[in-house]
Design a protein around this motif. Structure first.
Motif, PDB file in Angstrom:
ATOM      1  N   UNK A  68       0.803  -1.226   0.000  1.00 34.03           N
ATOM      2  CA  UNK A  68       0.000   0.000   0.000  1.00 34.03           C
ATOM      3  C   UNK A  68       0.836   1.275   0.000  1.00 34.03           C
ATOM      4  N   UNK A  69       2.146   1.151   0.101  1.00 34.35           N
ATOM      5  CA  UNK A  69       2.966   2.360   0.229  1.00 34.35           C
ATOM      6  C   UNK A  69       2.891   3.246  -1.012  1.00 34.35           C
ATOM      7  N   UNK A  70       2.709   2.675  -2.199  1.00 32.52           N
ATOM      8  CA  UNK A  70       2.591   3.494  -3.412  1.00 32.52           C
ATOM      9  C   UNK A  70       1.410   4.451  -3.274  1.00 32.52           C
ATOM     10  N   UNK A  71       0.295   3.943  -2.772  1.00 28.82           N
ATOM     11  CA  UNK A  71      -0.891   4.788  -2.601  1.00 28.82           C
ATOM     12  C   UNK A  71      -0.708   5.767  -1.449  1.00 28.82           C
ATOM     13  N   UNK A  72      -0.156   5.301  -0.346  1.00 26.72           N
ATOM     14  CA  UNK A  72      -0.075   6.131   0.858  1.00 26.72           C
ATOM     15  C   UNK A  72       1.054   7.155   0.832  1.00 26.72           C
ATOM     16  N   UNK A  73       2.041   6.982  -0.012  1.00 26.98           N
ATOM     17  CA  UNK A  73       3.156   7.929  -0.061  1.00 26.98           C
ATOM     18  C   UNK A  73       2.805   9.218  -0.794  1.00 26.98           C
ATOM     19  N   UNK A  74       1.662   9.268  -1.404  1.00 23.43           N
ATOM     20  CA  UNK A  74       1.229  10.486  -2.093  1.00 23.43           C
ATOM     21  C   UNK A  74       0.357  11.317  -1.156  1.00 23.43           C
ATOM     22  N   UNK A  75       0.471  12.630  -1.290  1.00 26.71           N
ATOM     23  CA  UNK A  75      -0.407  13.528  -0.547  1.00 26.71           C
ATOM     24  C   UNK A  75      -1.484  14.002  -1.507  1.00 26.71           C
ATOM     25  N   UNK A  76      -2.688  13.575  -1.264  1.00 22.05           N
ATOM     26  CA  UNK A  76      -3.808  13.882  -2.151  1.00 22.05           C
ATOM     27  C   UNK A  76      -4.531  15.137  -1.692  1.00 22.05           C
ATOM     28  N   UNK A  77      -5.125  15.825  -2.653  1.00 24.36           N
ATOM     29  CA  UNK A  77      -6.027  16.917  -2.300  1.00 24.36           C
ATOM     30  C   UNK A  77      -7.325  16.331  -1.750  1.00 24.36           C
ATOM     31  N   UNK A  78      -7.807  15.282  -2.402  1.00 19.98           N
ATOM     32  CA  UNK A  78      -9.048  14.624  -1.992  1.00 19.98           C
ATOM     33  C   UNK A  78      -8.854  13.116  -2.100  1.00 19.98           C
ATOM     34  N   UNK A  79      -9.310  12.389  -1.088  1.00 20.46           N
ATOM     35  CA  UNK A  79      -9.437  10.938  -1.177  1.00 20.46           C
ATOM     36  C   UNK A  79     -10.927  10.637  -1.113  1.00 20.46           C
ATOM     37  N   UNK A  80     -11.378   9.882  -2.096  1.00 18.53           N
ATOM     38  CA  UNK A  80     -12.794   9.520  -2.197  1.00 18.53           C
ATOM     39  C   UNK A  80     -12.921   8.027  -1.940  1.00 18.53           C
TER      40      UNK A  80
END
Length: 183
Positions: A107-119
């Protein structure tokens, strides 16, 4: 009994992650978003197609090109159509640890990004979904009204008893277009 204990330990770990998550919270209009994360549970192929259509809409109509999706497929193995790419992360039951949480490497690929919005487009309270929600550093988190998940969201969408992903997407889009509009 063992599964109950495992779930409670995992929920404790998730709550600790939530408590220690130092994200900057902000209501973000979809037209101001640069990077969006989408979380979904793929229980049937139609759900996957609906989510991918939603991503296509965001790219074409809202001009958002940085959309990363995290898919949880509650099966022992993934079929060949569910392959990880730079912008898609898939996990299955075999990618979970003893406690039922996703292994960090998955899951680190997804979690290492800082998103403006997570839906969050899942109506599920499965541990992998809760883990990714709690660890996300998104400025704004949006998802359906589910009592166990409400602590993770900044904007909660109530679709009533109807657990329809298309209705959820339509309502989320409407709300994200209205929230924090620039005058």
């Amino acid at each position: 009994m063992l599964s109950y204990i495992k779930r409670k330990v995992a929920e404790f770990q998730i709550n600790r992650i939530t408590k220690n998550n130092k994200r900057i919270r902000e209501f973000v209009n979809i037209s101001d978003a640069f990077q969006i994360g989408i979380i979904a549970e793929i229980d049937k192929k139609e759900t996957y197609r609906i989510v991918e259509d939603f991503k296509d809409y965001l790219r074409t109509e809202e001009d958002i090109h940085h959309i990363h999706s995290f898919y949880y497929v509650p099966l022992n193995t993934l079929s060949t159509e569910y392959q990880n790419t730079q912008w898609k992360t898939f996990i299955s039951l075999q990618d979970l640890n003893f406690w039922g949480l996703p292994r960090k490497s998955h899951v680190e690929t997804f979690l290492n990004r800082t998103y403006d919005i997570v839906i969050d487009l899942s109506f599920s309270t499965d541990l992998p979904i809760l883990y990714v929600l709690s660890a996300s550093r998104a400025r704004m988190r949006v998802g359906p009204f589910i009592p166990l998940k409400n602590i993770y969201f900044d904007l909660i969408i109530n679709t009533g008893e109807d657990k329809n992903i298309k209705l959820l997407i339509q309502t989320i889009l409407t709300m994200l277009l209205v929230v924090n509009q620039k005058q």
